[in-house]
Design an enzyme around this catalytic site. Structure first.
Site, PDB file in Angstrom:
ATOM      1  N   GLY A 130       3.188   3.209 -10.441  1.00 55.42           N
ATOM      2  CA  GLY A 130       3.520   4.413  -9.665  1.00 55.42           C
ATOM      3  C   GLY A 130       3.038   5.671 -10.379  1.00 55.42           C
ATOM      4  O   GLY A 130       2.589   6.635  -9.742  1.00 55.42           O
ATOM      5  N   ASP A 131       3.120   5.673 -11.711  1.00 56.38           N
ATOM      6  CA  ASP A 131       2.656   6.842 -12.471  1.00 56.38           C
ATOM      7  C   ASP A 131       1.140   6.981 -12.339  1.00 56.38           C
ATOM      8  O   ASP A 131       0.613   8.085 -12.189  1.00 56.38           O
ATOM      9  CB  ASP A 131       3.055   6.698 -13.948  1.00 56.38           C
TER      10      ASP A 131
ATOM     11  N   GLY B 174       0.813  -1.212   0.000  1.00 57.67           N
ATOM     12  CA  GLY B 174       0.000   0.000   0.000  1.00 57.67           C
ATOM     13  C   GLY B 174       0.845   1.259   0.000  1.00 57.67           C
ATOM     14  O   GLY B 174       1.775   1.393  -0.791  1.00 57.67           O
TER      15      GLY B 174
ATOM     16  N   GLY C  38       1.565  -3.773 -19.866  1.00 59.53           N
ATOM     17  CA  GLY C  38       1.749  -2.487 -20.565  1.00 59.53           C
ATOM     18  C   GLY C  38       1.186  -1.357 -19.735  1.00 59.53           C
ATOM     19  O   GLY C  38       0.329  -1.566 -18.879  1.00 59.53           O
TER      20      GLY C  38
HETATM   21  O1  RIB Z   1       7.361   4.557 -14.440  1.00 62.14           O
HETATM   22  C1  RIB Z   1       7.421   3.686 -15.541  1.00 62.14           C
HETATM   23  C2  RIB Z   1       8.098   4.348 -16.686  1.00 62.14           C
HETATM   24  O2  RIB Z   1       9.441   4.569 -16.360  1.00 62.14           O
HETATM   25  C3  RIB Z   1       8.095   3.496 -17.916  1.00 62.14           C
HETATM   26  O3  RIB Z   1       7.050   3.872 -18.755  1.00 62.14           O
HETATM   27  C4  RIB Z   1       9.475   3.709 -18.514  1.00 62.14           C
HETATM   28  O4  RIB Z   1       9.430   4.309 -19.769  1.00 62.14           O
HETATM   29  C5  RIB Z   1      10.219   4.547 -17.517  1.00 62.14           C
HETATM   30  O5  RIB Z   1      10.336   5.829 -17.977  1.00 62.14           O
END
Ligand code: RIB
Length: 305
Positions: free
Chosen positions: A251-252, A225, A287
């Site tokens: 994380g993004d 978490g 992906g």
């Molecule tokens: O956080 C993941 C990303 O980190 C991937 O998409 C990769 O391209 C790196 O930049």
């Protein structure tokens, strides 16, 4: 609809699945090759747009086929191209992503044109940054560029989020411009100058980062978490019980959802709960782009679990 300004990177991800980590000098056979858009800044911008935010993305591409793919992607995702710079003669960023059967990964990147994003590019967008509710940035661009964006945002009291990835030493003056710092545990260790195998608990890492001058922290902990640290208070938000397929971009997705929820006026705790769900949604799919959720996807995920 919160206005979110992202200063960040674009990388093309070249991904294969591997049975295990290779030994030094070994050639290891993998499978399921995929080439797709990535880069932390670009992923976070698309994630935020899918969740309903009005997103501006400041990014540098090269002048190659990868840049053309990025422009097509931004058109499809409703992200304006006005702040997408194409640098003649430069190569766009590339990331090599290896995914283990557990869904965990390791990534190496050649940042290419991302390193040509300058503080001047940021200053040229001052009006748009001041007009935004939230400024988000990461460290796949020069640190001085990320620092300039954070500084400019704070001049107008725009909320700032720094996802310090890939991690590197950050000066206290720069940390002072960050409202919410979102490292994972290994990034927290690097920021603190600790060895990779350091055994400090997430709470100790958080305390250390607060000591360096970070105002509020959200330490992402993958299957554990996330931990919120704000002043003396620490709150642990549990993960969803999922079987991860590919954690790339989770994380993004987390950072994007955090920003959208905060920008819509939710509390930090409610926003981290929302972000944990978004990260889980992304980790359930192979992906990055296919795994970035819409708000409806997250409602459905809540119902399923
Ligand atoms: O956080 C993941 C990303 O980190 C991937 O998409 C990769 O391209 C790196 O930049």
């Amino acid at each position: 609809m919160p206005k979110i300004f992202v200063v960040g990177s674009y990388n093309t991800g070249l991904t294969i699945r591997v049975p295990r980590m290779p030994a030094l000098g070994e050639s290891l056979v993998g499978d399921s090759f995929d080439m797709g858009p990535g880069g932390k800044g670009s992923n976070q911008a698309i994630g935020a747009a899918r969740l309903g935010a009005d997103v501006r993305l400041l990014v540098c591409l090269g002048d190659d086929i990868f840049a053309k793919n990025a422009l097509r992607l931004y058109q499809r995702e409703g992200i304006g191209a006005a702040l997408v710079h194409q640098i003649a003669g430069a190569s766009s960023g590339i990331g090599f992503v290896n995914i283990l059967p557990s869904g965990e990964n390791w990534i190496t990147v050649d940042l290419g044109a991302n390193l040509l994003l300058t503080p001047q590019h940021v200053r040229d967008c001052a009006a748009e940054i001041h007009d935004s509710d939230i400024l988000m940035t990461q460290l796949e661009i020069p640190l001085e560029t990320a620092a300039a964006a954070l500084r400019l945002a704070k001049e107008n009291d725009t909320l700032t989020i720094l996802n310090p990835a890939p991690a590197q030493h950050i000066e206290q003056a720069c940390l002072a411009d960050v409202d919410i710092l979102t490292p994972n545990a290994s990034e927290a260790r690097i920021l603190l100058g600790l060895p990779p195998d350091d055994r400090s608990s997430p709470a100790d890492l958080a305390r250390g980062l607060l000591g360096l001058g970070a105002r509020q922290l959200v330490v992402t902990l993958g299957a554990e978490g996330a931990l919120i640290a704000s002043g003396e208070a620490m709150t642990h938000i549990p993960a969803l019980p999922i079987q991860a397929v590919d954690v790339t971009g989770a994380g993004d997705s987390f950072n994007a959802a955090l920003a959208v929820s905060l920008g819509a006026g939710a509390s930090l705790e409610a926003s981290v709960r929302y972000a944990v769900k978004a990260g889980a949604h992304t980790a359930l799919r192979l992906g990055v782009i296919d795994g970035l959720p819409t708000a409806a996807d997250l409602e459905n995920l809540g119902r399923e679990r």
